[in-house]
Enzyme design. Structure first.
Site, PDB file in Angstrom:
ATOM      1  N   ASP A  96     -49.559  64.654  -6.313  1.00 27.79           N
ATOM      2  CA  ASP A  96     -49.610  65.840  -5.549  1.00 27.79           C
ATOM      3  C   ASP A  96     -48.053  66.542  -5.789  1.00 27.79           C
ATOM      4  O   ASP A  96     -48.037  67.620  -5.488  1.00 27.79           O
ATOM      5  CB  ASP A  96     -49.852  65.496  -4.212  1.00 27.79           C
ATOM      6  CG  ASP A  96     -50.162  66.839  -3.414  1.00 27.79           C
ATOM      7  OD1 ASP A  96     -50.443  67.753  -3.987  1.00 27.79           O
ATOM      8  OD2 ASP A  96     -50.329  66.629  -2.194  1.00 27.79           O
ATOM      9  N   ASP A 120     -52.298  78.194  -5.195  1.00 28.07           N
ATOM     10  CA  ASP A 120     -51.104  77.147  -5.985  1.00 28.07           C
ATOM     11  C   ASP A 120     -50.629  77.724  -7.258  1.00 28.07           C
ATOM     12  O   ASP A 120     -49.973  77.418  -8.020  1.00 28.07           O
ATOM     13  CB  ASP A 120     -51.560  75.860  -5.884  1.00 28.07           C
ATOM     14  CG  ASP A 120     -50.268  74.922  -5.863  1.00 28.07           C
ATOM     15  OD1 ASP A 120     -49.118  75.550  -5.219  1.00 28.07           O
ATOM     16  OD2 ASP A 120     -50.337  73.842  -5.969  1.00 28.07           O
ATOM     17  N   ARG A 166     -43.736  70.604 -10.094  1.00 27.25           N
ATOM     18  CA  ARG A 166     -42.579  70.389 -10.964  1.00 27.25           C
ATOM     19  C   ARG A 166     -42.765  69.824 -12.095  1.00 27.25           C
ATOM     20  O   ARG A 166     -41.844  69.879 -12.937  1.00 27.25           O
ATOM     21  CB  ARG A 166     -41.807  69.490 -10.041  1.00 27.25           C
ATOM     22  CG  ARG A 166     -42.107  68.264  -9.678  1.00 27.25           C
ATOM     23  CD  ARG A 166     -41.465  67.357  -8.468  1.00 27.25           C
ATOM     24  NE  ARG A 166     -42.058  67.899  -7.277  1.00 27.25           N
ATOM     25  CZ  ARG A 166     -41.323  67.263  -6.168  1.00 27.25           C
ATOM     26  NH1 ARG A 166     -40.455  66.706  -6.117  1.00 27.25           N
ATOM     27  NH2 ARG A 166     -42.032  68.079  -4.864  1.00 27.25           N
ATOM     28  N   ASP A 171     -54.958  72.812  -6.290  1.00 30.14           N
ATOM     29  CA  ASP A 171     -54.280  71.659  -6.325  1.00 30.14           C
ATOM     30  C   ASP A 171     -55.179  70.876  -5.197  1.00 30.14           C
ATOM     31  O   ASP A 171     -54.847  70.853  -3.929  1.00 30.14           O
ATOM     32  CB  ASP A 171     -52.943  71.901  -5.616  1.00 30.14           C
ATOM     33  CG  ASP A 171     -52.043  70.796  -5.348  1.00 30.14           C
ATOM     34  OD1 ASP A 171     -52.404  69.651  -6.018  1.00 30.14           O
ATOM     35  OD2 ASP A 171     -50.888  70.902  -4.980  1.00 30.14           O
ATOM     36  N   LYS A 211     -55.053  65.191  -1.311  1.00 30.47           N
ATOM     37  CA  LYS A 211     -54.539  65.744  -0.306  1.00 30.47           C
ATOM     38  C   LYS A 211     -55.731  65.581   0.947  1.00 30.47           C
ATOM     39  O   LYS A 211     -56.933  65.429   0.563  1.00 30.47           O
ATOM     40  CB  LYS A 211     -54.557  67.249  -0.326  1.00 30.47           C
ATOM     41  CG  LYS A 211     -53.362  67.735  -0.863  1.00 30.47           C
ATOM     42  CD  LYS A 211     -53.233  69.318  -1.094  1.00 30.47           C
ATOM     43  CE  LYS A 211     -51.966  69.787  -1.726  1.00 30.47           C
ATOM     44  NZ  LYS A 211     -50.773  69.511  -1.323  1.00 30.47           N
ATOM     45  N   GLU A 243     -47.124  68.199  -8.395  1.00 33.41           N
ATOM     46  CA  GLU A 243     -47.523  68.418  -9.678  1.00 33.41           C
ATOM     47  C   GLU A 243     -46.963  69.760 -10.292  1.00 33.41           C
ATOM     48  O   GLU A 243     -46.674  69.902 -11.385  1.00 33.41           O
ATOM     49  CB  GLU A 243     -48.908  68.510  -9.876  1.00 33.41           C
ATOM     50  CG  GLU A 243     -49.549  69.953  -9.359  1.00 33.41           C
ATOM     51  CD  GLU A 243     -49.363  70.059  -7.857  1.00 33.41           C
ATOM     52  OE1 GLU A 243     -49.171  69.312  -7.126  1.00 33.41           O
ATOM     53  OE2 GLU A 243     -49.404  71.633  -7.607  1.00 33.41           O
ATOM     54  N   LYS A 266     -45.462  78.824 -11.534  1.00 35.63           N
ATOM     55  CA  LYS A 266     -46.354  77.637 -11.484  1.00 35.63           C
ATOM     56  C   LYS A 266     -47.792  78.262 -11.259  1.00 35.63           C
ATOM     57  O   LYS A 266     -48.019  79.058 -10.377  1.00 35.63           O
ATOM     58  CB  LYS A 266     -46.009  77.106 -10.125  1.00 35.63           C
ATOM     59  CG  LYS A 266     -47.146  75.976  -9.730  1.00 35.63           C
ATOM     60  CD  LYS A 266     -46.584  75.263  -8.376  1.00 35.63           C
ATOM     61  CE  LYS A 266     -47.636  74.474  -7.936  1.00 35.63           C
ATOM     62  NZ  LYS A 266     -47.418  73.517  -6.893  1.00 35.63           N
TER      63      LYS A 266
HETATM   64  N1  BES Z   1     -48.591  73.191  -3.819  1.00 33.77           N
HETATM   65  C1  BES Z   1     -48.019  72.184  -3.025  1.00 33.77           C
HETATM   66  C2  BES Z   1     -47.023  72.572  -2.036  1.00 33.77           C
HETATM   67  C3  BES Z   1     -47.575  73.658  -0.981  1.00 33.77           C
HETATM   68  C4  BES Z   1     -47.872  73.055   0.438  1.00 33.77           C
HETATM   69  C5  BES Z   1     -47.754  74.794  -1.223  1.00 33.77           C
HETATM   70  C6  BES Z   1     -48.446  73.832   1.221  1.00 33.77           C
HETATM   71  C7  BES Z   1     -48.182  75.694  -0.136  1.00 33.77           C
HETATM   72  C8  BES Z   1     -48.383  75.460   1.186  1.00 33.77           C
HETATM   73  C9  BES Z   1     -47.329  71.157  -3.975  1.00 33.77           C
HETATM   74  O1  BES Z   1     -47.995  70.697  -5.091  1.00 33.77           O
HETATM   75  C10 BES Z   1     -47.231  69.857  -2.871  1.00 33.77           C
HETATM   76  O2  BES Z   1     -48.598  69.312  -2.961  1.00 33.77           O
HETATM   77  N2  BES Z   1     -46.175  69.369  -2.617  1.00 33.77           N
HETATM   78  C11 BES Z   1     -46.070  68.075  -2.100  1.00 33.77           C
HETATM   79  C12 BES Z   1     -44.940  67.255  -2.287  1.00 33.77           C
HETATM   80  C13 BES Z   1     -44.801  65.946  -1.878  1.00 33.77           C
HETATM   81  C14 BES Z   1     -45.918  65.062  -2.561  1.00 33.77           C
HETATM   82  C15 BES Z   1     -43.462  65.443  -2.590  1.00 33.77           C
HETATM   83  C16 BES Z   1     -45.751  68.483  -0.605  1.00 33.77           C
HETATM   84  O3  BES Z   1     -45.200  69.399  -0.294  1.00 33.77           O
HETATM   85  O4  BES Z   1     -46.379  67.853   0.292  1.00 33.77           O
HETATM   86 ZN    ZN Z   2     -49.123  72.288  -5.941  1.00 33.40          ZN
HETATM   87 MN    MN Z   3     -49.387  69.325  -5.022  1.00 36.18          MN
END
Ligand code: BES
Ligand code: ZN
Ligand code: MN
Length: 497
Positions: free
Chosen positions: A348, A289, A352, A271, A278, A350, A266
């Site tokens: 968010d 990210d 996946r 992000d 966010k 994204e 990834k």
């Molecule tokens: N890049 C983030 C995940 C992340 C969070 C990495 C904290 C490192 C530290 C990912 O893209 C994300 O935002 N995931 C969301 C998914 C949710 C919207 C289902 C999350 O984990 O809040």
């Molecule tokens: Zn992310």
């Molecule tokens: Mn995200």
């Protein structure tokens, strides 16, 4: 990009034949070491027994005082010495040796020395652990610090060993420097901010890495992604001023490959969350990210330098998840490369989306194994904390072998379940799937989402959202990008042979 590691000089010399020259010379000793080796004995004698007295003192006996510097007044071409105690040789564990040398190199780096020598004295020491710890511990990312001392880093490493061990150490050193280089590249990429690392600049660095190696590098730009029908990947990157890209690196050994592997990273270079924006505090650090892609690039560099006999594809899914009028909206339905339609409920989630298309691309390469690696979910950080990454796989042998490789190099991995029944959370009213489940088991549902896009190869998914970035300083890792799981990958690929 100016890579820190490129400025480094590492050499291996013979103790008592080559003259020891450095700003600082590191002398490791054991607790209550009886006899000093010949070389150290001379230094000791020239300094009125300072080393032997220290070893015999109550400080060291009680394991309280572990290290001290002293200026050289003897005959060698060294400014200062650092003596440090490795503890009890009977009870010493490999990771403790690595960590002790990492601490020594930190002490040196903090004092602004540039050229260090390390002498291999006592024969009880596994010197490859010493070198590994010493190199890893010296990492810093100070290129934007104008303060002269802060910006300085240790750049010349001379390791002095007895003639009898030189051959063995030389082989180990080649391996360690290839691996360390890879980790440092990954760390640098993670530490660079989003205004420096974006899909095109990342791809350019990948090209540079591949240029003088046995690596081919193909960069798919927006037009190519459209041709490949990678609409999920495009949906993530379309609102950014920097267009999304996919980098496909290929390593083919000279001999017939025993196994074929694809590593998929990834690479979200920043992000913001997209329209599902966010909150400010959660957005900070989202330059990291792209850690998955960084570790894949580092790994590709290392396996080429190490001439491993397996065929490896490295795929970097690069995009910036930004906000603009043309951004993907929550509710949008997009058809993936594989044909599955996805309702994007949360922009968010994204990672996946990018990975789904990259995984289906990788699955067409006819490989035995696909491993993807991503800072995928905050839920994974809640589950395992920030020092452990998750391993997901339906294939027990593959999961086991990744876990074993991680343990061997000192990375912390933990297997998590791909619990099929949670797939129900991904049901959509309007498309084949939606891109988020509920809050519960969020790391698992993300992994289940990905599993739909791999049909042929044996597959594993690593969620490195926690340990990709060190929130505090560790012995082997400075604050910031950790380079995890580059060492695990390299070891996994070595073990596959
Ligand atoms: N890049 C983030 C995940 C992340 C969070 C990495 C904290 C490192 C530290 C990912 O893209 C994300 O935002 N995931 C969301 C998914 C949710 C919207 C289902 C999350 O984990 O809040
Ligand atoms: Zn992310
Ligand atoms: Mn995200």
């Amino acid at each position: 990009m100016k890579n820190l590691f490129d400025q480094w000089k590492i050499s291996l010399l013979t103790l008592s034949k080559d003259e020891v020259k450095a700003d600082v010379c590191v002398i490791p000793v054991w607790k209550q070491q009886g006899k000093l080796d010949d070389w150290t004995a001379v230094v000791d004698k020239e300094h009125q027994g300072i080393i032997s007295n220290w070893i015999g003192s109550s400080f060291v006996k009680n394991d309280r005082e572990k290290a001290f510097f002293f200026p050289n007044i003897g005959s060698s071409k060294v400014k200062d010495f650092l003596v440090f105690c490795l503890g009890d040789p009977e009870q010493s564990k490999p990771e403790e040796v690595r960590n002790a040398f990492a601490r020594a190199s930190k002490m040196i780096t903090q004092r602004g020395y540039k050229k260090a020598a390390v002498v291999h004295a006592g024969d009880q020491l596994d010197f490859s652990l010493a070198i590994e710890g010493f190199l890893l511990g010296s990492y810093r990312f100070a290129k934007y610090k104008d303060d002269e001392k802060a910006g300085q880093s240790l750049d010349t490493f001379s390791f002095y060993v007895p003639a009898s061990t030189k051959k063995t150490v030389a082989t180990a050193l080649d391996k360690i420097s290839a691996t360390t280089r890879a980790i440092f590249l990954a760390r640098d990429l993670v530490n660079e901010p989003g205004n420096v690392i974006y899909p095109a600049s990342f791809a350019k660095i990948a090209k540079e890495v591949c240029k003088d190696r046995k690596l081919t590098c193909k960069v798919l730009d927006l037009a190519d992604l459209k041709k490949e029908k990678m609409n999920l990947h495009i949906a993530v990157g379309q609102a950014s001023a920097h267009e999304p890209k996919l980098v496909h690196i290929h390593y083919k050994p000279a001999q017939k490959a025993k196994k074929k592997v694809a590593l998929v990273g990834k690479g979200v270079t920043f992000d913001t969350g997209g329209l599902s924006l966010k909150p400010p505090t959660a957005m900070v650090s989202m330059k990291s990210d792209m850690s998955g892609a960084a570790s894949v690039l580092g790994t590709m560099m290392a396996i080429s330098d190490l001439n491993l006999p397996i065929e490896v594809h490295g795929i970097l899914g690069l995009a910036e998840n930004a906000v603009a009028g043309n951004a993907t909206r929550p509710d949008d339905v997009v058809r993936s490369r594989s044909g599955i339609t996805v309702e994007i409920e949360n922009t968010d989630a994204e990672g996946r989306l990018v990975l789904a298309d990259a995984l289906s691309y990788a699955d067409d390469l006819k490989v035995d194994y696909i491993i993807d690696v991503a800072t995928l979910t905050g839920a994974c950080v809640i589950a395992l904390g920030d020092e452990i990454f998750a391993v997901y796989s339906q294939d027990d042998a593959l999961a086991q072998s990744i876990g074993a490789s991680a343990a061997e190099v000192g990375d912390n991995a933990w297997r998590m379940p791909l619990h099929e029944s949670y797939k129900a959370q991904l049901k959509s009213d309007f498309a084949d799937m939606r891109n988020v489940g509920g809050r519960e088991g969020g790391s698992i549902t993300a992994a289940l989402f990905l599993s739909e896009f791999v049909k042929k190869a044996k597959w594993a998914h690593l969620d490195i959202a926690g340990p990709a970035r060190a929130k505090r300083e560790f012995d082997l890792t400075a604050k910031g990008g950790s380079g995890i799981p580059t060492r695990t990958f390299i070891r996994f690929l070595e073990n596959l042979q």
